[in-house]
Enzyme design. Structure first.
Site: not given
Ligand code: G3P
Length: 217
Positions: A27, A86-88
C-alpha cells in the site's frame, strides 16, 4: 516469484487471496486515500484488516520524512501486526531508518527507487525489499525493466539478500518480463494478475472439449 497486490481495496485483496496465488500486499498513502481511508485510527485499523485477509507481508508506509518521525511511525506500524513491513522512502533519513529497523529485525521496504545506486544503498542498509517503480520510469521514456535488470546484476554480484520488489507494475507483460529478469517479487493491480489467466486458445479449446463431451453424453 512472489505476487503482491498493490492496493488498499479489501475486495480486490480478498479476490486475489481467493485465487490462491497471493503472497502479500503493498500500500502507499495514495492507495489508502483512493479507498477513502483517512485519519490515523482508520488507517491503522485498515492495515490490520488487510493483514487478517492475507497470509504474507503487508507493506505500510510512514508519512514522516525525518529520521525520528519515521522511527516513531515505523515502530507503531510494526507493533500493529507481525505481517507488517515498514515502508520507507528512498531519502537520506529513510536509509538511516531502514538501517535502524533492519538492525532490530523489523522487515522494511524501501520505496520510490528509480536508480541502481539507490537500490545499492537500500541493500547496504539491510532492506528486506527494494521497490523500483518500473511503470513510472516507463512513463518518462526510461526503461523501467532495465533498472530491475541492473539491480539483479548488482545484488547477485555481492549476494545481497534484499529482495527486488518490482513496483508500479501496470500490466501482464511487466509481470512476465520481471519474472524473466529474476525479480523476487512483483506488486501490481488485480487486473494485471488476472490478465495472466487469459488466452483465446484456452477459451476455444475448453469450449470444444465441452461440446465434444456433450456429443458423447
Ligand atoms: O507500487 C507502487 C505503486 O503503487 C505506484 O504505482 O501505477 O502509481 O506508478 P503507479
Amino acid at each position: 516469484m512472489k505476487f503482491f497486490i498493490d492496493t488498499a481495496n479489501l475486495d480486490q485483496i480478498r479476490e486475489a487471496q481467493d485465487l490462491g496465488v497471493l503472497d502479500g500486499v503493498t500500500t502507499n498513502p495514495s492507495l489508502m486515500a483512493k479507498e477513502g481511508i483517512t485519519g490515523h485510527d482508520n488507517i491503522m485499523k485498515h492495515y490490520v484488516d488487510i493483514c487478517n485477509i492475507v497470509d504474507g507481508d503487508v507493506s505500510a508506509e510512514v508519512i514522516a520524512t525525518d529520521y525520528d518521525g519515521m522511527v516513531r511511525e515505523g515502530e507503531a506500524l510494526a507493533d500493529l501486526h507481525e505481517q507488517i513491513v515498514v515502508k520507507l522512502p528512498m531519502i537520506k533519513d529513510g536509509i538511516k531508518a531502514c538501517k535502524y529497523f533492519s538492525d532490530k529485525g523489523v522487515k522494511t521496504n524501501v520505496t520510490l527507487v528509480f536508480s541502481a545506486g539507490q537500490a545499492l544503498l537500500a541493500a547496504k542498509a539491510g532492506a528486506t525489499y527494494v521497490s523500483p517503480f518500473i511503470g513510472r520510469l516507463d512513463d518518462i521514456s526510461t526503461d523501467g525493466l532495465n533498472l530491475v535488470s541492473e539491480i539483479r546484476h548488482i545484488y547477485d554480484n555481492y549476494g545481497f539478500e534484499t529482495q527486488i520488489l518490482a513496483a508500479s507494475v501496470r500490466h501482464t507483460m511487466h509481470i512476465i518480463d520481471c519474472a524473466k529478469l529474476g525479480a523476487d517479487v512483483m506488486t501490481g493491480p488485480l487486473s494485471a494478475i488476472e490478465g495472466l489467466l487469459k488466452h483465446p486458445l484456452t477459451d476455444i479449446g475448453l469450449a470444444k472439449f465441452l461440446e465434444d463431451f456433450k456429443k458423447g453424453n
